[in-house]
Design a protein around this motif. Structure first.
Motif, PDB file in Angstrom:
ATOM      1  N   ALA A   1       0.840  -1.194   0.000  1.00 28.75           N
ATOM      2  CA  ALA A   1       0.000   0.000   0.000  1.00 28.75           C
ATOM      3  C   ALA A   1       0.877   1.247   0.000  1.00 28.75           C
ATOM      4  N   ALA A   2       1.934   1.220   0.796  1.00 27.38           N
ATOM      5  CA  ALA A   2       2.856   2.360   0.832  1.00 27.38           C
ATOM      6  C   ALA A   2       3.582   2.512  -0.498  1.00 27.38           C
ATOM      7  N   ALA A   3       3.996   1.394  -1.088  1.00 29.93           N
ATOM      8  CA  ALA A   3       4.684   1.450  -2.379  1.00 29.93           C
ATOM      9  C   ALA A   3       3.750   1.981  -3.455  1.00 29.93           C
TER      10      ALA A   3
ATOM     11  N   GLU B   1      -5.836   2.258  -8.620  1.00 28.72           N
ATOM     12  CA  GLU B   1      -6.902   1.323  -8.245  1.00 28.72           C
ATOM     13  C   GLU B   1      -6.486   0.453  -7.063  1.00 28.72           C
ATOM     14  N   GLU B   2      -5.241  -0.022  -7.069  1.00 33.16           N
ATOM     15  CA  GLU B   2      -4.751  -0.854  -5.981  1.00 33.16           C
ATOM     16  C   GLU B   2      -4.696  -0.055  -4.676  1.00 33.16           C
ATOM     17  N   LEU B   3      -4.261   1.197  -4.767  1.00 31.73           N
ATOM     18  CA  LEU B   3      -4.222   2.062  -3.591  1.00 31.73           C
ATOM     19  C   LEU B   3      -5.622   2.294  -3.047  1.00 31.73           C
ATOM     20  N   ALA B   4      -6.580   2.514  -3.938  1.00 33.75           N
ATOM     21  CA  ALA B   4      -7.970   2.714  -3.497  1.00 33.75           C
ATOM     22  C   ALA B   4      -8.504   1.478  -2.778  1.00 33.75           C
ATOM     23  N   LYS B   5      -8.149   0.291  -3.266  1.00 34.13           N
ATOM     24  CA  LYS B   5      -8.576  -0.956  -2.610  1.00 34.13           C
ATOM     25  C   LYS B   5      -8.002  -1.035  -1.197  1.00 34.13           C
ATOM     26  N   LYS B   6      -6.741  -0.654  -1.061  1.00 31.04           N
ATOM     27  CA  LYS B   6      -6.073  -0.738   0.246  1.00 31.04           C
ATOM     28  C   LYS B   6      -6.671   0.244   1.256  1.00 31.04           C
ATOM     29  N   ARG B   7      -7.142   1.359   0.747  1.00 39.41           N
ATOM     30  CA  ARG B   7      -7.714   2.385   1.633  1.00 39.41           C
ATOM     31  C   ARG B   7      -9.119   2.025   2.093  1.00 39.41           C
ATOM     32  N   SER B   8      -9.833   1.214   1.332  1.00 33.75           N
ATOM     33  CA  SER B   8     -11.220   0.894   1.709  1.00 33.75           C
ATOM     34  C   SER B   8     -11.317  -0.310   2.583  1.00 33.75           C
TER      35      SER B   8
END
Length: 170
Positions: free
Chosen positions: A7-9, A163-170
């Motif tokens: 998520a950080a990457a 999109e991957e970042l958005a998944k990690k945030r939800s």
């Protein structure tokens, strides 16, 4: 822990790719599959498999052995790669790091910038729509990490990271 790392990457890639013009600096993921297919319509013609191969060959020629670092979500495999050197097996890790950079440059990677700070050197290289960060981190004699991370700078891959970042945030 790996999910938090990715998520950080992903956040770093999205912020740096979206926030920088011209030469981009990045964080990226690791490819365990070694897929050589670039995303359809992607600007980077190199491909994840080819980027990995170039990193591994340059590092091996300079005296390193190593492996992909971390686990990457399948959706990111085609857009980023990460390889970490086994510094304990290198005769002279600093010399091997410099040799790897020289081999990559000889292979067509162009140096964009270099940052030296508190025992670390981060060198950004670019080729075929990809940005590679060569990282030499020496915090203490017992803690040396050398890694090579590359990311496809195409709009499609930027969207995949977002999109991957958005998944990690939800």
């Amino acid at each position: 822990m790996r999910k938090a790392r990715w998520a950080a990457a992903a956040a770093g890639v999205v912020l740096l790719v979206a926030g920088c013009s011209g030469a981009k600096d990045d964080k990226s993921g690791a490819s365990r599959s070694g897929s050589s297919a670039a995303p359809a319509g992607a600007g980077g013609s190199l491909g994840a498999g080819a980027a990995t191969k170039e990193i591994v060959e340059a590092a091996a020629a300079a005296g390193f052995t190593g492996e992909p670092s971390g686990g990457i979500p399948a959706s990111l495999e085609r857009c980023g790669v990460s390889w970490q050197a086994d510094v304990k097996k290198a005769a002279d890790p600093q010399k091997s790091y410099a040799g790897t950079l020289a081999a990559l440059k000889k292979g067509g990677w162009k140096q964009a910038r270099e940052l030296k700070q508190q025992g670390s050197v981060i060198t950004s290289l670019e080729k075929s729509g990809w940005t590679l960060r060569a990282i030499y981190r020496d915090r203490a004699e017992s803690f040396l990490v050398i890694s090579f991370e590359a990311v496809d700078n195409s709009a499609e891959c930027e969207n995949v990271f977002a999109e991957e970042l958005a998944k990690k945030r939800s």
